[in-house]
Design a protein around this motif. Structure first.
Motif, PDB file in Angstrom:
ATOM      1  N   GLY A   1       9.935  10.677 -13.531  1.00  0.00           N
ATOM      2  CA  GLY A   1      10.089   9.233 -13.438  1.00  0.00           C
ATOM      3  C   GLY A   1       8.803   8.489 -13.204  1.00  0.00           C
ATOM      4  N   SER A   2       8.950   7.218 -12.814  1.00  0.00           N
ATOM      5  CA  SER A   2       7.798   6.363 -12.555  1.00  0.00           C
ATOM      6  C   SER A   2       8.134   5.411 -11.417  1.00  0.00           C
ATOM      7  CB  SER A   2       7.411   5.587 -13.810  1.00  0.00           C
ATOM      8  OG  SER A   2       8.513   4.846 -14.292  1.00  0.00           O
ATOM      9  N   ALA A   3       7.069   5.024 -10.667  1.00  0.00           N
ATOM     10  CA  ALA A   3       7.234   4.122  -9.530  1.00  0.00           C
ATOM     11  C   ALA A   3       6.043   3.187  -9.442  1.00  0.00           C
ATOM     12  CB  ALA A   3       7.360   4.921  -8.235  1.00  0.00           C
ATOM     13  N   LEU A   4       6.271   1.972  -8.969  1.00  0.00           N
ATOM     14  CA  LEU A   4       5.180   1.045  -8.709  1.00  0.00           C
ATOM     15  C   LEU A   4       4.438   1.509  -7.459  1.00  0.00           C
ATOM     16  CD1 LEU A   4       6.947  -2.414  -9.174  1.00  0.00           C
ATOM     17  CD2 LEU A   4       5.212  -1.402 -10.657  1.00  0.00           C
ATOM     18  N   VAL A   5       3.126   1.500  -7.510  1.00  0.00           N
ATOM     19  CA  VAL A   5       2.334   1.830  -6.333  1.00  0.00           C
ATOM     20  C   VAL A   5       2.208   0.545  -5.526  1.00  0.00           C
ATOM     21  CG1 VAL A   5       0.096   2.596  -5.482  1.00  0.00           C
ATOM     22  CG2 VAL A   5       1.103   3.673  -7.503  1.00  0.00           C
ATOM     23  N   VAL A   6       2.732   0.546  -4.293  1.00  0.00           N
ATOM     24  CA  VAL A   6       2.718  -0.653  -3.468  1.00  0.00           C
ATOM     25  C   VAL A   6       1.543  -0.673  -2.497  1.00  0.00           C
ATOM     26  CG1 VAL A   6       5.175  -1.185  -3.695  1.00  0.00           C
ATOM     27  CG2 VAL A   6       4.427   0.387  -1.916  1.00  0.00           C
ATOM     28  N   THR A   7       1.097   0.494  -2.044  1.00  0.00           N
ATOM     29  CA  THR A   7      -0.049   0.629  -1.148  1.00  0.00           C
ATOM     30  C   THR A   7      -0.867   1.809  -1.622  1.00  0.00           C
ATOM     31  OG1 THR A   7       1.365  -0.101   0.670  1.00  0.00           O
ATOM     32  CG2 THR A   7      -0.752   0.838   1.267  1.00  0.00           C
ATOM     33  N   PRO A   8      -1.874   1.567  -2.467  1.00  0.00           N
ATOM     34  CA  PRO A   8      -2.655   2.701  -2.996  1.00  0.00           C
ATOM     35  C   PRO A   8      -3.267   3.514  -1.856  1.00  0.00           C
ATOM     36  CG  PRO A   8      -3.237   0.676  -4.134  1.00  0.00           C
ATOM     37  CD  PRO A   8      -2.357   0.300  -2.993  1.00  0.00           C
ATOM     38  N   PRO A   9      -3.199   4.852  -1.951  1.00  0.00           N
ATOM     39  CA  PRO A   9      -3.792   5.682  -0.909  1.00  0.00           C
ATOM     40  C   PRO A   9      -5.318   5.510  -0.902  1.00  0.00           C
ATOM     41  CG  PRO A   9      -2.974   7.032  -2.724  1.00  0.00           C
ATOM     42  CD  PRO A   9      -2.586   5.621  -3.003  1.00  0.00           C
TER      43      PRO A   9
END
Length: 192
Positions: A178-186
């Motif tokens: 799947g895919s997800a929006l990155v909300v807080t990049p590491p």
């Protein structure tokens, strides 16, 4: 539509879905050797278990490659195809959750998931045929939905496709892509 025609059609749809989920990764790799990709791809390790792909982030989207019941777990904590299906689902969803969180996302930021299910292939378990096979897949689908829904906030579950396949690598009865929006990049690793 005959049974073989339906199987062939469903097999083609599963293959097409798998191919389409890999297209963004293929385009992300279209850079000159030694040049970082636009959006800086980031590979996320999945632990001690065999890796079936490379999950990565590109342009603010985290692409999760095949996550199964043994991904991210040490070899001494390996489930078998003879273990209960619910255990496979819970471990896979836990591994998916850890993976998206390491990438700076969360379960409610997942955009889309493709879920592949298979019946256990083992000498000690007879493979059902005809309607019994359909019923076995339906029972897996129902069990998946009971567990799956607990991992998302109300009305936050992502779009999803679910397919039955003949085999999944790694002794898993389920695999998720799947895919997800990155909300807080590491944070990038510190240079040593």
């Amino acid at each position: 539509m005959g049974s073989d025609t339906r199987r062939s059609f469903v097999g083609r749809i599963a293959a097409l879905t798998t191919f389409l989920s890999a297209v963004p990764k293929l385009f992300a790799q279209q850079t000159a050797p030694g040049t970082p990709a636009a959006g800086a791809s980031q590979n996320i390790p999945t632990g001690d278990a065999p890796c079936r792909g490379s999950s990565h982030t590109h342009n603010g989207i985290y692409y999760v490659s095949g996550t199964g019941a043994n991904d991210g777990y040490p070899k001494d904590d390996h489930v078998l195809v003879t273990d209960p299906f619910e255990k496979h689902v819970t471990r896979t969803m836990d591994a998916l959750k850890r993976s998206v969180e390491r990438a700076g996302s969360n379960m409610d930021s997942i955009i889309h998931l493709d879920v592949f299910l298979c019946l256990p292939l083992a000498d000690t378990i007879p493979m059902p045929t005809a309607k019994a096979r359909f019923d076995a897949h339906k029972a897996q689908y129902d069990a998946l939905n009971k567990i799956y829904g607990t991992y998302f906030s109300p009305v936050k579950a992502p779009s999803r496709a679910c397919m039955a396949v003949e085999w999944i690598p790694g002794d898993s009865l389920i695999e998720i892509v799947g895919s997800a929006l990155v909300v807080t990049p590491p944070a990038p690793p510190a240079d040593k």
